[in-house]
Design an enzyme around this catalytic site. Sequence first.
Site, PDB file in Angstrom:
ATOM      1  N   LYS A  52       0.831  -1.214   0.000  1.00  0.00           N
ATOM      2  CA  LYS A  52       0.000   0.000   0.000  1.00  0.00           C
ATOM      3  C   LYS A  52       0.863   1.261   0.000  1.00  0.00           C
ATOM      4  O   LYS A  52       0.578   2.226  -0.718  1.00  0.00           O
ATOM      5  CB  LYS A  52      -0.944  -0.021   1.209  1.00  0.00           C
ATOM      6  CG  LYS A  52      -2.063  -1.055   1.055  1.00  0.00           C
ATOM      7  CD  LYS A  52      -2.723  -1.432   2.376  1.00  0.00           C
ATOM      8  CE  LYS A  52      -3.710  -2.570   2.176  1.00  0.00           C
ATOM      9  NZ  LYS A  52      -4.263  -3.105   3.424  1.00  0.00           N
ATOM     10  N   GLN A  96      -4.125  -1.736   9.881  1.00  0.00           N
ATOM     11  CA  GLN A  96      -4.022  -3.070   9.296  1.00  0.00           C
ATOM     12  C   GLN A  96      -4.544  -4.126  10.271  1.00  0.00           C
ATOM     13  O   GLN A  96      -4.094  -4.207  11.407  1.00  0.00           O
ATOM     14  CB  GLN A  96      -2.570  -3.364   8.908  1.00  0.00           C
ATOM     15  CG  GLN A  96      -2.381  -4.673   8.169  1.00  0.00           C
ATOM     16  CD  GLN A  96      -3.084  -4.716   6.818  1.00  0.00           C
ATOM     17  OE1 GLN A  96      -3.038  -3.767   6.052  1.00  0.00           O
ATOM     18  NE2 GLN A  96      -3.755  -5.814   6.539  1.00  0.00           N
ATOM     19  N   ASP A 119     -10.940   2.502   4.538  1.00  0.00           N
ATOM     20  CA  ASP A 119     -11.170   1.048   4.488  1.00  0.00           C
ATOM     21  C   ASP A 119     -12.664   0.724   4.372  1.00  0.00           C
ATOM     22  O   ASP A 119     -13.027  -0.403   4.027  1.00  0.00           O
ATOM     23  CB  ASP A 119     -10.602   0.373   5.742  1.00  0.00           C
ATOM     24  CG  ASP A 119      -9.296  -0.362   5.469  1.00  0.00           C
ATOM     25  OD1 ASP A 119      -9.069  -0.744   4.309  1.00  0.00           O
ATOM     26  OD2 ASP A 119      -8.511  -0.548   6.413  1.00  0.00           O
TER      27      ASP A 119
END
Length: 291
Positions: A52, A96, A119
């Site tokens: 990412k 994460q 997200d």
Amino acid sequence: MQILDGKLVSQATKDELRLNVGQLRTEGKKIPHLAAVLVGNNGASETYVASKVKTCEEIGFKSTLIRLDDDISEFKLLNVIAELNADPDIDGILVQLPLPKHISDEEVINAIDPSKDVDGFHPVSVGKLVQGLPSFISATPHGIMLMLEHYKIDTKGKHAVVIGRSNIVGRPMSILLSANTNPGNCTVTLCHSQTKNLKELCLQADIIVAALGKPEFLTADMVKEGAIVIDVGITRVADAAKKSGYSIKGDVDFANVAPKCSYITPVPGGVGPMTIAALMKNTYAACAAKN
């Protein structure tokens, strides 16, 4: 049978974003800035976050990687998120998952400012998605929709079977496919581990999204001729013949299912690259809302 090439579509998405960022620079406007929070040193998480951050560099985004020890308290992690929420230069916050067992995923997700929830996991984002309002869409389902759109796949009136009911993939995927949009307008059956007649339902499906995390679960006898198959699974399976000692397998028995399909995603190189591309689109949208 046509392969749905996630690498190709992802690259097209990133190229478009790179041009858009270049335009922002020319106009002296704010550049998208993604903050990634990595707790501990889980190997898979390290790989995902590194990918990412690299993608941010590729397309001209700013990125900040915050590494925290796996014994950090939930209270301290929530303080880090509060600081990122308050920082006007940060557009998107990515924590994460999975987190260490002593930290609640739910508490952490709920702590992220919904305007920075790239997200798409926050209850506000999910609620807006259900209502058909503009929102950040969970990156994997968003990426799948971008892929269907790129290949101009007609989904209207089709029967879609989604296998897996997770809040990250299965549930949002069922909502997106049933929405009055293009792609969308499917009749959706959401299946899971307790579904009794799964094979029969799959054989009725024009589109199958396999997102249950069981290697090669979807076999050829579960798929009708001409079906579209989207494989979300990615699992390391021991393989002595490989130098690494493992193979990457999806949820679909690709070798035997592919010949029956009109379209199918490979693993790797299918849904995976699209997940990161969709995350970048969400981050750009978060920045554009400020610009």
